[in-house]
Scaffold this active site. Structure first.
Site, PDB file in Angstrom:
ATOM      1  N   ASP A 487     -31.779  12.975   4.622  1.00  0.00           N
ATOM      2  CA  ASP A 487     -30.824  12.006   4.079  1.00  0.00           C
ATOM      3  C   ASP A 487     -29.934  11.395   5.145  1.00  0.00           C
ATOM      4  O   ASP A 487     -29.220  10.417   4.876  1.00  0.00           O
ATOM      5  CB  ASP A 487     -29.925  12.687   3.030  1.00  0.00           C
ATOM      6  CG  ASP A 487     -30.630  12.874   1.701  1.00  0.00           C
ATOM      7  OD1 ASP A 487     -31.372  11.959   1.297  1.00  0.00           O
ATOM      8  OD2 ASP A 487     -30.453  13.927   1.075  1.00  0.00           O
ATOM      9  N   CYS A 488     -29.919  11.981   6.325  1.00  0.00           N
ATOM     10  CA  CYS A 488     -29.018  11.505   7.387  1.00  0.00           C
ATOM     11  C   CYS A 488     -29.708  10.606   8.404  1.00  0.00           C
ATOM     12  O   CYS A 488     -29.065  10.169   9.360  1.00  0.00           O
ATOM     13  CB  CYS A 488     -28.363  12.697   8.088  1.00  0.00           C
ATOM     14  SG  CYS A 488     -27.331  13.679   6.996  1.00  0.00           S
TER      15      CYS A 488
END
Length: 814
Positions: A487-488
């Site tokens: 997600d990063c």
């Protein structure tokens, strides 16, 4: 350094000092009512949804970390001295402190000046309440006159609003008190039809429901004025901060014990039956009273606790192993499935690191979690799959999260995390292999919970697959969207404004940045979907899926291979991410593990080469870091991954979730020694002796461990709620030990270390019990099977003709 020890016979971890490096917690409840409890009784409770139905208040990032919870105070009424048997919040020098975290229960006890107290906390099956079973024993030579004070702080239901909207909340708190029962009814007069209750089994000398009256001005939970003076004030909360506290007075003869039971629970009434008498503002308690009375009876409490023990015994008995390694045995047999059940129940929503406010259940997270719990609760796994599918969008995309209470997608987060839909295929395939329940594919499921949009689940899987094919980039690789599994890694975000969400901010159209990880996942999911189609007799359809898979494999070979490892992605400018050409972030773990897991590179040597690069460049004694070199500065085009200091979280931390992908990959290329070595590096039990370094619980997996670039290399964070639980269970049981459900039966294909002489296992599968004895007869991983005394070709044990069969499996490896 250790702070306790394992009690494998009782399936408990015993903490023997209260000052653990971080709160070491447990989860209570396994259906609809849940509680978190630390080794010093900190934590909170909620019904179904940690945000919308929070029963008790908890303040995150507090000092101490876990201050606030289920506190019991004892006071010596002869001397005026008082203490907490859970150590916190009074922090006296206790004798014989212990906390025994077990399967769905915790026991916290201690002795102080010859008064022993032991409290067992648990949630009975099929109930929306928790029990505190407190036993006090006098070991003095003279009678002891004691006061016992219970203590909880009510949350005003919506945890987000409770922590922010003080101008309203300080004026709305309401309670009712009847005898030894305190009822919390904030907002019940208007929009709510639910209330909480806190009951005591003994007559009370007094009570308090207003926090200031119990604690006192300018005081904390460590020295409440009511406890200090030895009497409650019978306060009734009108606004401010409602609490629940009972004051019980007892006299114990030398050697005498007395039990006090406290029950904290949740109750709903039909909307048209809220008040009694009708037209009043008094809670209708008729539905709650029988339940309260039942569990204030010690005999019923013992029966409920035994039922809970039996429940967990049955769950854990579904898969038991006896290997040469105690850490493998302990995690597989007890703690790893326990953690898998916690992640199933609350996904990533409510822990001591997840506030239960900002996140619901994750689409990706919950789909992956199925790998770890589907064999334990298949009926609930089926329900979870259908819930997930009903939040899917007509495009085949998905909301990234949904709320467990409403089962609707979270609009605040939205979708466009382009790996999400493929995980539905992976999770559904795991369910089908475990259960053989093909009827689920014909279940009619809506899109976005819209009535009239219902289609068979199988079509949802087809749209999941098509979603990726409809979103290919310049290299014919899948577009990453807002992010993929990581997600990063935000290649379309370009955020330079403080406070913006990296995941929800999109400043590019997203038509260029591509993910090699999603390509690998597509290959894996595509093969699973093709196998499902084949099992349904849809040969042409299966062939089409495999054709798309083969084309993606060729694309990865052409545009996703960097020479010694797989690339991670292409950014918005078409530049390589995770390449030897990069100054930082040259190699990432995700594509190396998942590409090989998916079968990419097994035939041309690239699989072994990628894994060798992992061993050389990413592996540390504490686990495999996410990438190297770490990013030393913030890169606008990469997003949140470069916002973390080097060595933490996604910036070259050891993200334990993806370490099992490498374990599985090593098993796929036949290297059992390496697979088990990586497994043990992050195995919590194996790290128990360095608890002062690891800091998190030694019985459950953390999300991450600080990487080699961090000043605190080896320090864990974010325990319990992580996909690490399911993936490690899947890696060790199905790929290293090799006991793997398949459509046609139970596969036995171990890839274990050469030094292992063998192992034994018991696995319950589709109504039969398989007793498996694996013996190594030489080097290598070739398997020969003898089933019920007869040789069987291949490595799949056929399904027995009759349910309930006992199947004896002798497997030789070498």
């Amino acid at each position: 350094m250790q702070f306790g020890h394992f009690d494998d016979q009782n399936r408990e971890y015993v903490i023997t000092r209260p000052d653990t490096p971080l709160p070491w917690i447990n989860y209570l409840g396994c259906q609809a009512y849940f509680g978190l409890i630390s080794n010093t009784a900190g934590g909170y409770s909620f019904y179904r949804d940690a945000r919308l139905r929070r029963l008790t208040r908890y303040r995150y990032n507090n000092v101490p970390f876990d201050l606030g919870g289920r506190y019991i105070y004892l006071r010596d009424d002869q001397s005026g001295d008082y203490w907490s048997p859970s150590w916190q919040p009074t922090c006296r020098n206790l004798e014989d402190y212990h906390c025994r975290h077990g399967m769905g229960y915790s026991v916290i006890g201690a002795q102080y000046r010859a008064i022993e107290t032991r409290t067992r906390y648990f949630v009975p099956l099929d109930e929306t309440l928790e029990i505190w079973q407190c036993t006090v024993t006098n070991h003095r030579s003279e009678p002891a006159e004691l006061s016992i004070f219970s203590s909880i702080e009510f949350c005003l239901w919506d945890a987000q609003d409770d922590a922010t909207n003080f101008q309203r909340n300080f004026s709305i708190g309401e309670v009712e008190v009847e005898g030894s029962i305190i009822y919390h009814k904030t907002e019940y007069r208007e929009r709510r039809n639910h209330f909480a209750y806190f009951a005591c089994s003994l007559p009370v000398a007094g009570f308090d429901t207003q926090r200031d009256a119990f604690v006192g001005p300018y005081r904390g939970w460590d020295r409440p004025v009511a406890v200090e003076r030895g009497s409650a004030s019978n306060s009734i909360a009108h606004g401010w901060a409602p609490v629940g506290s009972h004051h019980v007075k007892i006299t114990l003869a030398p050697g005498e014990s007395r039990q006090i039971i406290f029950v904290l629970g949740y109750q709903e009434n039909p909307v048209d039956q809220k008040f009694d008498p009708p037209g009043s503002q008094i809670i209708n308690k008729s539905g709650a009273r029988p339940t309260i009375a039942k569990y204030l009876d010690a005999a019923n409490v013992e029966k409920a606790f035994q039922s809970l023990r039996n429940y967990w015994c049955d769950l854990l008995g579904l898969c038991q192993v006896d290997t040469p390694d105690q850490h493998t045995n302990r995690m597989v047999n007890i703690w790893n499935p326990c953690q898998c059940m916690a992640t199933f129940n609350v996904s990533r929503s409510a822990s001591f690191y997840e506030s239960g406010i900002g996140r619901g259940l994750g689409f990706r997270d919950s789909s992956q979690d199925l790998l770890g719990f589907v064999h334990m609760v298949p009926a609930r796994a089926r329900e979870r799959i259908l819930d997930l599918a009903s939040t899917q969008l007509p495009t085949g995309g998905a909301y990234h999260q949904y709320q467990p209470l409403t089962k609707r997608g979270n609009n605040d987060i939205g979708g466009n995390f382009n790996d999400d839909p493929l995980w539905l295929i992976v999770g559904t395939s795991a369910y089908l292999k475990e259960t053989g329940d093909w009827s689920i594919l014909d279940e009619k499921v809506p899109y976005d919970n819209q009535t009239g949009s219902e289609q068979p689940l199988y079509e949802h899987l087809q749209r999941s697959f098509r979603y990726t094919l409809d979103r290919l980039g310049p290299h014919a690789l899948p577009l990453i969207g807002r992010a993929d599994w990581n997600d990063c890694l935000n290649l379309n975000c370009f955020s330079d404004t403080p406070g913006e969400s990296f995941q929800c901010t999109t400043n590019k159209e997203g038509k260029v940045a591509e993910s090699i990880f999603i390509a690998a996942l597509f290959v894996h999911a595509g093969r699973e979907l093709a196998a499902i189609a084949g099992q349904r007799g849809l040969a042409d359809e299966a062939t089409r899926y495999l054709t798309d898979v083969a084309r993606m494999e060729q694309t990865v070979a052409k545009h996703g291979w960097d020479g010694k490892w797989f690339l991670r992605a292409y950014d918005d400018a078409g530049r390589k991410v995770g390449s030897s050409e990069c100054a930082e972030g040259k190699i990432f773990i995700e594509p190396q593990g998942f590409a090989v897991l998916a079968g990419i590179g097994l035939d041309d040597g690239t699989a072994e080469a990628a894994l060798d690069s992992v061993g050389e460049l990413l592996a540390t004694k504490h686990g495999i870091v996410l990438q190297q070199p770490a990013y030393s500065q913030y890169y606008l085009h990469l997003g949140e991954i470069s916002s973390y200091p080097p060595g933490y979280k996604e910036n070259a931390g050891i993200f334990c979730h993806n370490n099992p992908w490498v374990m599985i990959a090593e098993a796929r290329v036949g290297r059992g020694d390496r697979a088990l070595d990586y497994y043990l590096r992050i195995n919590p039990s194996a790290r128990e002796n360095i608890s002062d370094v690891h800091r998190c619980e030694p019985y459950v997996y953390p999300q991450m461990i600080a990487g080699r670039d961090a000043p605190t290399h080896g320090e864990a964070k974010n325990s319990w709620l992580t996909g690490t639980a399911a993936w490690n269970y899947y890696a060790i049981t199905q790929w290293i030990l090799g006991i793997r459900p398949s459509f046609g039966g139970l596969e036995i294909a171990p890839v274990v270390p050469d030094e292992w002489s063998g192992f034994r296992a018991t696995r319950k599968f589709r109504g039969a019990t398989y007793h498996i004895n694996v013996r190594r007869t030489g080097p290598g991983n070739r398997v020969s099977l003898v089933v019920d005394g007869k040789p069987v070709s291949g490595n799949t044990v056929p399904l027995p003709a009759k349910s309930g069969a006992e199947v004896m499996v002798e497997a030789t490896v070498g």
